[in-house]
Design a protein around this motif. Sequence first.
Motif, PDB file in Angstrom:
ATOM      1  N   LEU A 135       1.204  -1.365   0.395  1.00 34.94           N
ATOM      2  CA  LEU A 135       0.058  -0.083   0.170  1.00 34.94           C
ATOM      3  C   LEU A 135       1.050   1.260  -0.084  1.00 34.94           C
ATOM      4  CD1 LEU A 135      -3.096   1.349   0.062  1.00 34.94           C
ATOM      5  CD2 LEU A 135      -2.149   0.879   2.850  1.00 34.94           C
ATOM      6  N   PHE A 136       0.979   2.060  -0.858  1.00 35.02           N
ATOM      7  CA  PHE A 136       1.429   3.466  -0.611  1.00 35.02           C
ATOM      8  C   PHE A 136       0.400   3.996  -1.163  1.00 35.02           C
ATOM      9  CE2 PHE A 136       1.578   2.321  -5.829  1.00 35.02           C
ATOM     10  CZ  PHE A 136       1.180   3.358  -5.899  1.00 35.02           C
ATOM     11  N   THR A 137       0.708   5.682  -0.204  1.00 32.70           N
ATOM     12  CA  THR A 137       1.717   5.881  -0.136  1.00 32.70           C
ATOM     13  C   THR A 137       0.902   6.556   1.812  1.00 32.70           C
ATOM     14  OG1 THR A 137       0.691   8.345  -0.062  1.00 32.70           O
ATOM     15  CG2 THR A 137       3.124   7.444  -1.261  1.00 32.70           C
ATOM     16  N   VAL A 138       1.861   6.035   3.216  1.00 28.84           N
ATOM     17  CA  VAL A 138       0.815   6.104   4.364  1.00 28.84           C
ATOM     18  C   VAL A 138       1.507   7.342   5.067  1.00 28.84           C
ATOM     19  CG1 VAL A 138       0.989   4.491   5.964  1.00 28.84           C
ATOM     20  CG2 VAL A 138       0.427   3.639   3.636  1.00 28.84           C
ATOM     21  N   GLY A 139       1.193   7.830   6.069  1.00 26.15           N
ATOM     22  CA  GLY A 139       1.774   8.750   6.986  1.00 26.15           C
ATOM     23  C   GLY A 139       2.411   7.757   7.658  1.00 26.15           C
ATOM     24  N   ARG A 140       3.619   8.308   8.046  1.00 23.97           N
ATOM     25  CA  ARG A 140       4.167   7.332   9.122  1.00 23.97           C
ATOM     26  C   ARG A 140       4.166   7.624  10.464  1.00 23.97           C
ATOM     27  NH1 ARG A 140       9.601   5.441   8.939  1.00 23.97           N
ATOM     28  NH2 ARG A 140       9.021   5.414   6.649  1.00 23.97           N
ATOM     29  N   SER A 141       3.863   6.932  11.793  1.00 21.70           N
ATOM     30  CA  SER A 141       3.002   6.936  12.930  1.00 21.70           C
ATOM     31  C   SER A 141       4.588   5.725  14.026  1.00 21.70           C
ATOM     32  CB  SER A 141       1.977   6.972  13.208  1.00 21.70           C
ATOM     33  OG  SER A 141       1.316   5.178  12.760  1.00 21.70           O
ATOM     34  N   GLU A 142       3.895   5.769  14.861  1.00 24.01           N
ATOM     35  CA  GLU A 142       4.714   5.232  16.044  1.00 24.01           C
ATOM     36  C   GLU A 142       3.644   3.682  16.206  1.00 24.01           C
ATOM     37  OE1 GLU A 142       5.461   5.455  20.257  1.00 24.01           O
ATOM     38  OE2 GLU A 142       6.391   7.580  19.719  1.00 24.01           O
ATOM     39  N   GLU A 143       2.478   4.080  15.807  1.00 20.36           N
ATOM     40  CA  GLU A 143       1.611   2.640  15.571  1.00 20.36           C
ATOM     41  C   GLU A 143       1.778   2.152  14.103  1.00 20.36           C
ATOM     42  OE1 GLU A 143      -2.705   2.717  14.431  1.00 20.36           O
ATOM     43  OE2 GLU A 143      -2.544   3.521  16.960  1.00 20.36           O
ATOM     44  N   ARG A 144       2.661   3.077  13.464  1.00 20.63           N
ATOM     45  CA  ARG A 144       1.708   2.143  11.724  1.00 20.63           C
ATOM     46  C   ARG A 144       3.633   1.482  12.207  1.00 20.63           C
ATOM     47  NH1 ARG A 144      -1.068   6.337   7.530  1.00 20.63           N
ATOM     48  NH2 ARG A 144      -3.236   5.779   8.834  1.00 20.63           N
ATOM     49  N   GLU A 145       4.402   1.895  12.294  1.00 18.69           N
ATOM     50  CA  GLU A 145       6.096   1.160  12.176  1.00 18.69           C
ATOM     51  C   GLU A 145       5.744   0.233  13.257  1.00 18.69           C
ATOM     52  OE1 GLU A 145       8.627   2.642  11.748  1.00 18.69           O
ATOM     53  OE2 GLU A 145       8.751   4.763  11.113  1.00 18.69           O
ATOM     54  N   LYS A 146       5.486   0.061  14.151  1.00 20.80           N
ATOM     55  CA  LYS A 146       5.226  -1.223  15.058  1.00 20.80           C
ATOM     56  C   LYS A 146       3.885  -2.014  13.956  1.00 20.80           C
ATOM     57  CE  LYS A 146       5.530   1.017  18.663  1.00 20.80           C
ATOM     58  NZ  LYS A 146       4.520   1.342  19.910  1.00 20.80           N
ATOM     59  N   ALA A 147       3.136  -2.182  13.098  1.00 21.99           N
ATOM     60  CA  ALA A 147       2.553  -2.858  12.331  1.00 21.99           C
ATOM     61  C   ALA A 147       3.084  -2.896  11.168  1.00 21.99           C
ATOM     62  CB  ALA A 147       0.741  -1.977  12.432  1.00 21.99           C
ATOM     63  N   MET A 148       3.688  -2.357  10.582  1.00 14.30           N
ATOM     64  CA  MET A 148       4.167  -2.637   8.876  1.00 14.30           C
ATOM     65  C   MET A 148       6.061  -2.059   8.778  1.00 14.30           C
ATOM     66  SD  MET A 148       1.839   0.451   7.373  1.00 14.30           S
ATOM     67  CE  MET A 148       0.113  -0.303   8.589  1.00 14.30           C
ATOM     68  N   THR A 149       6.110  -2.583   7.241  1.00 11.64           N
ATOM     69  CA  THR A 149       7.290  -1.830   6.917  1.00 11.64           C
ATOM     70  C   THR A 149       7.065  -0.998   6.052  1.00 11.64           C
ATOM     71  OG1 THR A 149       8.338  -4.657   6.828  1.00 11.64           O
ATOM     72  CG2 THR A 149       9.472  -2.846   5.844  1.00 11.64           C
ATOM     73  N   LEU A 150       8.061   0.400   6.713  1.00 11.52           N
ATOM     74  CA  LEU A 150       8.316   1.353   5.919  1.00 11.52           C
ATOM     75  C   LEU A 150       9.154   1.346   5.839  1.00 11.52           C
ATOM     76  CD1 LEU A 150       5.598   3.367   8.899  1.00 11.52           C
ATOM     77  CD2 LEU A 150       4.768   2.827   6.461  1.00 11.52           C
ATOM     78  N   VAL A 151       8.984   2.013   4.355  1.00 11.90           N
ATOM     79  CA  VAL A 151      10.499   2.249   3.432  1.00 11.90           C
ATOM     80  C   VAL A 151       9.696   3.896   2.605  1.00 11.90           C
ATOM     81  CG1 VAL A 151      11.393   1.517   1.380  1.00 11.90           C
ATOM     82  CG2 VAL A 151      10.911   0.215   2.561  1.00 11.90           C
ATOM     83  N   GLY A 152      10.922   4.884   3.061  1.00 10.29           N
ATOM     84  CA  GLY A 152      10.538   6.298   2.322  1.00 10.29           C
ATOM     85  C   GLY A 152      11.655   7.188   3.502  1.00 10.29           C
TER      86      GLY A 152
END
Length: 138
Positions: free
Chosen positions: A82-99
């Motif tokens: 899924l792109f694009t996604v706003g980065r947050s602490e909660e999302r950092e724990k739930a998924m791999t973010l690249v960017g």
Amino acid sequence: LLAFVLALWAAQVMASPAAPGELTIYTEDWPPISFKSGDKLDGMAVELVQALQKRIGSNTAIQLVPWNRGYKALLEDPNILLFTVGRSEEREKAMTLVGPLAISRTVLYTRKGNAARLLGLGDDLYQVAVGAYRGSIF
């Protein structure tokens, strides 16, 4: 801060070609990041994902879906990009973010004459109901 959620895409595609399930790629309508132009997808994030696909030999179609649908699928299925996604602490724990792909700032608009009252709330401002689309980080 906007980031691509590659949801283990690189690891799945490059490190384990036999990974179960086929990759599904979702994005939302968010010009100029991603949008539909006529009958094709366009935008700076779409172009970047397509360049990555070309590099690894993937021809998986990118699907434009409502944000909440794509985000829900990402959280429930390991084979979702899924792109694009706003980065947050909660999302950092739930998924791999690249960017990040881009850096943005969230702002709040109000009726003329109401700004002083809202600014006077300090941190209580975060308790005020605001309008945003369903599932949005904003």
